[in-house]
Design a protein around this motif. Structure first.
Motif, PDB file in Angstrom:
ATOM      1  N   GLU A   1       0.938  -1.006  -0.193  1.00 49.23           N
ATOM      2  CA  GLU A   1       0.125  -0.559  -0.164  1.00 49.23           C
ATOM      3  C   GLU A   1       1.259   1.014  -0.159  1.00 49.23           C
ATOM      4  N   GLY A   2       2.115   1.430   0.669  1.00 46.89           N
ATOM      5  CA  GLY A   2       2.870   2.561   0.638  1.00 46.89           C
ATOM      6  C   GLY A   2       3.702   2.592  -0.076  1.00 46.89           C
ATOM      7  N   SER A   3       3.717   1.389  -1.114  1.00 42.64           N
ATOM      8  CA  SER A   3       4.505   2.037  -2.496  1.00 42.64           C
ATOM      9  C   SER A   3       3.347   2.487  -3.757  1.00 42.64           C
ATOM     10  N   GLU A   4       2.298   1.426  -3.093  1.00 42.38           N
ATOM     11  CA  GLU A   4       1.037   2.287  -4.206  1.00 42.38           C
ATOM     12  C   GLU A   4       0.686   3.787  -4.616  1.00 42.38           C
ATOM     13  N   ASN A   5       0.796   4.029  -2.565  1.00 44.79           N
ATOM     14  CA  ASN A   5       0.934   6.089  -2.352  1.00 44.79           C
ATOM     15  C   ASN A   5       1.742   6.209  -3.364  1.00 44.79           C
ATOM     16  N   PHE A   6       3.008   5.948  -2.827  1.00 43.79           N
ATOM     17  CA  PHE A   6       4.242   6.360  -3.638  1.00 43.79           C
ATOM     18  C   PHE A   6       4.620   6.752  -5.411  1.00 43.79           C
ATOM     19  N   ARG A   7       3.775   5.801  -5.845  1.00 41.03           N
ATOM     20  CA  ARG A   7       3.493   5.937  -6.966  1.00 41.03           C
ATOM     21  C   ARG A   7       2.639   7.043  -7.900  1.00 41.03           C
ATOM     22  N   ARG A   8       1.500   6.947  -6.618  1.00 41.01           N
ATOM     23  CA  ARG A   8       0.464   7.820  -7.272  1.00 41.01           C
ATOM     24  C   ARG A   8       0.751   9.179  -7.145  1.00 41.01           C
ATOM     25  N   ALA A   9       1.562   9.330  -5.807  1.00 45.97           N
ATOM     26  CA  ALA A   9       2.374  10.938  -4.955  1.00 45.97           C
ATOM     27  C   ALA A   9       2.806  11.081  -6.538  1.00 45.97           C
ATOM     28  N   ALA A  10       3.934  10.401  -6.915  1.00 42.36           N
ATOM     29  CA  ALA A  10       5.053  10.953  -8.075  1.00 42.36           C
ATOM     30  C   ALA A  10       4.362  11.182  -9.382  1.00 42.36           C
ATOM     31  N   ILE A  11       3.843  10.372  -9.704  1.00 43.22           N
ATOM     32  CA  ILE A  11       3.798   9.990 -10.949  1.00 43.22           C
ATOM     33  C   ILE A  11       2.856  11.827 -10.783  1.00 43.22           C
ATOM     34  N   ALA A  12       2.094  12.086 -10.026  1.00 40.68           N
ATOM     35  CA  ALA A  12       0.725  13.126  -9.452  1.00 40.68           C
ATOM     36  C   ALA A  12       2.108  14.996 -10.067  1.00 40.68           C
ATOM     37  N   ASN A  13       3.256  14.266  -9.165  1.00 41.53           N
ATOM     38  CA  ASN A  13       3.998  15.314  -8.917  1.00 41.53           C
ATOM     39  C   ASN A  13       5.087  15.683 -10.350  1.00 41.53           C
ATOM     40  N   GLY A  14       4.541  14.831 -11.410  1.00 43.68           N
ATOM     41  CA  GLY A  14       5.647  14.618 -12.635  1.00 43.68           C
ATOM     42  C   GLY A  14       6.593  14.216 -13.304  1.00 43.68           C
ATOM     43  N   TYR A  15       7.030  12.980 -12.087  1.00 45.17           N
ATOM     44  CA  TYR A  15       7.896  12.279 -12.347  1.00 45.17           C
ATOM     45  C   TYR A  15       7.225  11.268 -12.923  1.00 45.17           C
ATOM     46  N   ARG A  16       8.695  10.110 -13.991  1.00 43.50           N
ATOM     47  CA  ARG A  16       7.943   8.933 -14.773  1.00 43.50           C
ATOM     48  C   ARG A  16       8.730   7.767 -13.814  1.00 43.50           C
ATOM     49  N   VAL A  17       7.671   7.364 -13.624  1.00 43.49           N
ATOM     50  CA  VAL A  17       8.303   5.922 -12.935  1.00 43.49           C
ATOM     51  C   VAL A  17       8.430   5.041 -13.387  1.00 43.49           C
ATOM     52  N   VAL A  18       8.931   4.254 -12.570  1.00 42.16           N
ATOM     53  CA  VAL A  18       9.119   2.162 -12.662  1.00 42.16           C
ATOM     54  C   VAL A  18       9.245   1.614 -12.427  1.00 42.16           C
ATOM     55  N   ARG A  19       8.342   0.302 -12.952  1.00 45.83           N
ATOM     56  CA  ARG A  19       8.622  -1.317 -11.395  1.00 45.83           C
ATOM     57  C   ARG A  19       9.938  -1.322 -11.333  1.00 45.83           C
ATOM     58  N   VAL A  20      10.879  -1.326  -9.763  1.00 46.95           N
ATOM     59  CA  VAL A  20      11.657  -2.225  -9.764  1.00 46.95           C
ATOM     60  C   VAL A  20      11.560  -3.173  -8.857  1.00 46.95           C
ATOM     61  N   ILE A  21      12.395  -4.673  -9.315  1.00 51.49           N
ATOM     62  CA  ILE A  21      12.231  -5.590  -8.141  1.00 51.49           C
ATOM     63  C   ILE A  21      12.274  -5.425  -6.886  1.00 51.49           C
ATOM     64  N   SER A  22      11.212  -6.066  -6.248  1.00 54.11           N
ATOM     65  CA  SER A  22      11.833  -6.103  -4.114  1.00 54.11           C
ATOM     66  C   SER A  22      12.986  -6.222  -3.681  1.00 54.11           C
ATOM     67  N   LYS A  23      13.877  -5.442  -3.813  1.00 50.13           N
ATOM     68  CA  LYS A  23      14.822  -5.664  -2.732  1.00 50.13           C
ATOM     69  C   LYS A  23      15.543  -5.859  -3.825  1.00 50.13           C
ATOM     70  N   GLY A  24      16.451  -4.506  -5.024  1.00 48.21           N
ATOM     71  CA  GLY A  24      16.823  -4.895  -5.819  1.00 48.21           C
ATOM     72  C   GLY A  24      16.826  -3.639  -6.871  1.00 48.21           C
ATOM     73  N   LYS A  25      17.161  -3.599  -7.350  1.00 45.84           N
ATOM     74  CA  LYS A  25      17.289  -1.885  -8.317  1.00 45.84           C
ATOM     75  C   LYS A  25      17.270  -1.973  -9.845  1.00 45.84           C
ATOM     76  N   ARG A  26      17.168  -3.078 -10.549  1.00 41.97           N
ATOM     77  CA  ARG A  26      16.483  -4.146 -11.603  1.00 41.97           C
ATOM     78  C   ARG A  26      15.284  -3.165 -11.978  1.00 41.97           C
ATOM     79  N   PRO A  27      15.727  -2.107 -13.668  1.00 43.46           N
ATOM     80  CA  PRO A  27      13.678  -2.575 -14.039  1.00 43.46           C
ATOM     81  C   PRO A  27      13.548  -3.627 -14.138  1.00 43.46           C
ATOM     82  N   VAL A  28      11.504  -3.788 -13.427  1.00 46.35           N
ATOM     83  CA  VAL A  28      11.043  -4.835 -14.540  1.00 46.35           C
ATOM     84  C   VAL A  28      10.306  -4.718 -16.160  1.00 46.35           C
TER      85      VAL A  28
END
Length: 617
Positions: free
Chosen positions: A18-45
């Motif tokens: 839920e925290g991840s969902e809230n962060f993504r919604r807020a970041a998109i609303a703030n004008g950032y381009r958002v991507v999914r990243v694997i859990s406990k990692g740094k590689r985009p999905v």
């Protein structure tokens, strides 16, 4: 007794998602381009992620791809990819003057790495980097992404300094930086890392992509609003944070240690009673074992180590748990600092706290925050020896004089206006050797001898005593710089300039200003003072000079040399009696006990302090 075990989560909880969902919604609303990243990692999905993903792909959040990244095209993100804390600090000292104010700073608790986010002044420039034997500094741009939310592969949670993140600050509000500034920064860092500056291509192959995607974080000591608070305000923040961190049901050892070390760091920054606060919170934990286990963990804390946990970790955890501490961190808040309109105005009884705060004792009942103590004795009878032991006891947090040191290791500023720093070094090093103390044990102790500091607090003009502004400015600057819990002045007679301490007006001026210094800075002041001739030792009236000196001190201690006739009663040879003394309380306005404590300090030819013990005679 159940033992604490380290818990490593294999998947994210519903609350995390839920925290991840809230962060993504807020970041998109703030004008950032958002991507999914694997859990406990740094590689985009996604394979084609460089321009961000749409909401249909981002939501709902998957447990296997719960980390969130932001594309850095159009941004300039400084990634300090260095593992040595001191080197990171050196880099930051070099580049901070060149950086615009207001960059977003991203960190995690277990690494001395750091990421600072800015906008590109123009276009979407590619990545630049400088590297050397200590690591590298990269400036991310087109073709990279920054993990902005989630959990690092080590299990450490990512967080943003001051709560300023892509979820709270719009992309339009992020300050911009130009390529000319970036070149200057890279040149400065190249000298530190002993390397050359180069530009990397904007396009990278999929196999090399992971090398260009850095998990950015840091443990560097950046100035925190917590440092600007008075000690009682700091205690308020720590207590509030611990209140909201519920460990009664889930108490994994790694989180317990993180909180313990964060509270210990608060103590290093001046917060009182940190050990008792941490102990009380730990006892509530579901995995509580024993105080011995607690003490073992508490003593393992090392300040300023690479990747060290800081008080910022505690504040971040508390905010994540729903605490609102922003107002508590505002040191200029009118609720905490009286304004000129309110200062000096009498309060009705109803405005007083129903449960007043307790006195904050620091060393037994010798020192208390906000008050002045005296240690009185004839010249050459052990005042400086006692104060040296007292300074080491407070700085190490150890009961070297058999008195409890409240709040763990304290910060101590010892000013000797009579002896050179080399002489102080002889005494301090001898005492440290006897008590088996290292520099790390007393990291909060600062000393200044007469050769380093010429401190005059009183001046006389046309026969009238007054405060000496340059002297007080110098003293206040030292207090502001070192933020001591305990200020030691040794001796009083050396800081009064041409004034005589028999002048009650001069003495009252000096003591009132010292009392004010102690009260406003929430510290304890202890002053070494001489006795008058032909006065009975062990009596408050034995102090030399005007009555205001003792009257305006809340606590007065006296040193009494051991008499030859009494030496055999405590097993001391008569010829050694001159090297033993006791300390008695002659005035105690703040402590209800009527039994005066006593101590002794044995010295070798009065040049070192091989033994310091409490002794009831």
């Amino acid at each position: 007794m159940p033992s604490r075990v380290s818990v490593r989560r294999n998947c994210r909880t519903a609350g995390d998602l839920e925290g991840s969902e809230n962060f993504r919604r807020a970041a998109i609303a703030n004008g950032y381009r958002v991507v999914r990243v694997i859990s406990k990692g740094k590689r985009p999905v996604a394979e084609n992620w460089t321009q961000g993903e749409n909401l249909d792909h981002l939501l709902p959040v998957s447990a296997t791809a719960a980390n969130t990244g932001i594309c850095t095209a159009g941004f300039r993100v400084f990634d300090v990819d260095v593992d040595e804390l001191k080197k990171v600090q050196e880099i930051m000292r070099a580049i901070l003057p060149l950086l615009p104010r207001g960059g977003l700073i991203r960190r995690r608790v277990n690494s001395p790495r750091l990421a600072i986010v800015y906008k590109a002044e123009a276009g979407e420039p590619c990545k630049k980097a400088v590297s050397g034997k200590f690591g590298k500094l990269e400036v991310l741009g087109n073709g990279q992404q920054l993990v902005a939310h989630g959990v690092h592969e080590s299990g450490a949670e990512i967080y943003w300094i001051g709560g300023k993140s892509p979820a709270t600050v719009s992309a339009a509000e992020v300050p911009a930086i130009g390529e000319q500034q970036i070149s200057a920064i890279l040149n400065a860092v190249s000298q530190i890392l002993a390397s050359s500056v180069g530009a990397l291509p904007s396009k990278v192959t999929p196999s090399a992509r992971s090398a260009h995607i850095n998990d950015l974080a840091a443990g560097i000591s950046i100035h925190h609003p917590f440092d600007d608070l008075a000690p009682d305000q700091q205690r308020c923040v720590v207590a509030e944070c611990l209140t909201v961190l519920d460990n009664s049901k889930s108490d994994p050892r790694n989180q317990w240690l993180a909180v313990l070390f964060a509270v210990a760091d608060a103590g290093q920054r001046g917060c009182p009673d940190v050990r008792s606060l941490a102990l009380e919170w730990s006892r509530r934990g579901a995995s509580w074992t024993s105080e011995a286990d607690f003490d073992s963990a508490w003593s393992s804390y090392r300040a300023n180590r690479a990747g060290g946990t800081t008080v910022g970790t505690l504040i971040h955890l508390a905010r994540s748990a729903g605490a609102e501490v922003s107002s508590l961190l505002d040191s200029s808040s009118p609720e905490k600092k009286p304004t000129s309109e309110t200062r000096g105005v009498a309060l009705p009884v109803a405005a007083l706290p129903a449960i007043p705060p307790k006195r904050q004792w620091l060393h037994g009942t010798d020192l208390v925050r906000g008050a002045v103590s005296l240690i009185v004795a004839p010249g050459g009878k052990g005042k400086s020896s006692f104060l040296t032991s007292l300074a080491l006891a407070c700085a190490s947090g150890r009961p070297l004089l058999d008195s409890h040191v409240f709040g763990g290791r304290l910060r101590v500023l010892y000013i000797n206006a009579e002896d050179a720093t080399d002489e102080i070094a002889l005494r301090v090093r001898a005492a440290m050797a006897h008590h088996q103390l290292t520099d790390a044990h007393v990291g909060g102790l600062y000393v200044a001898g007469a050769d380093r500091l010429s401190l005059t607090l009183i001046k006389v003009e046309r026969g009238t005593p007054g405060l000496n502004p340059p002297g007080w400015q110098e003293l206040r600057a030292l207090v502001s710089l070192h933020k001591p819990d305990v200020l030691i002045l040794d001796p009083l007679v050396a800081v009064v300039g041409g004034a005589t301490l028999n002048d009650n007006a001069a003495a009252a001026l000096l003591m009132r200003e010292l009392v004010s210094l102690a009260a406003l800075n929430k510290l304890s002041v202890i002053i070494a003072h001489h006795t008058s001739k032909n006065r009975e030792l062990g009596n408050a009236d034995a102090a030399m000079g005007a009555a205001s000196i003792v009257n305006l001190a809340r606590i007065s201690l006296a040193i009494e040399p051991l008499k030859n006739d009494d030496a055999t009663e405590i097993g001391v040879a008569p010829w050694d009696a001159d090297s033993v003394f006791r300390v008695t309380g002659t005035k105690q306005n703040l402590y209800g006990g009527s039994v005066a404590f006593r101590s002794r300090c044995r010295m070798r030819n009065r040049r070192s302090i091989p033994t310091v013990t409490r002794l009831v005679l």
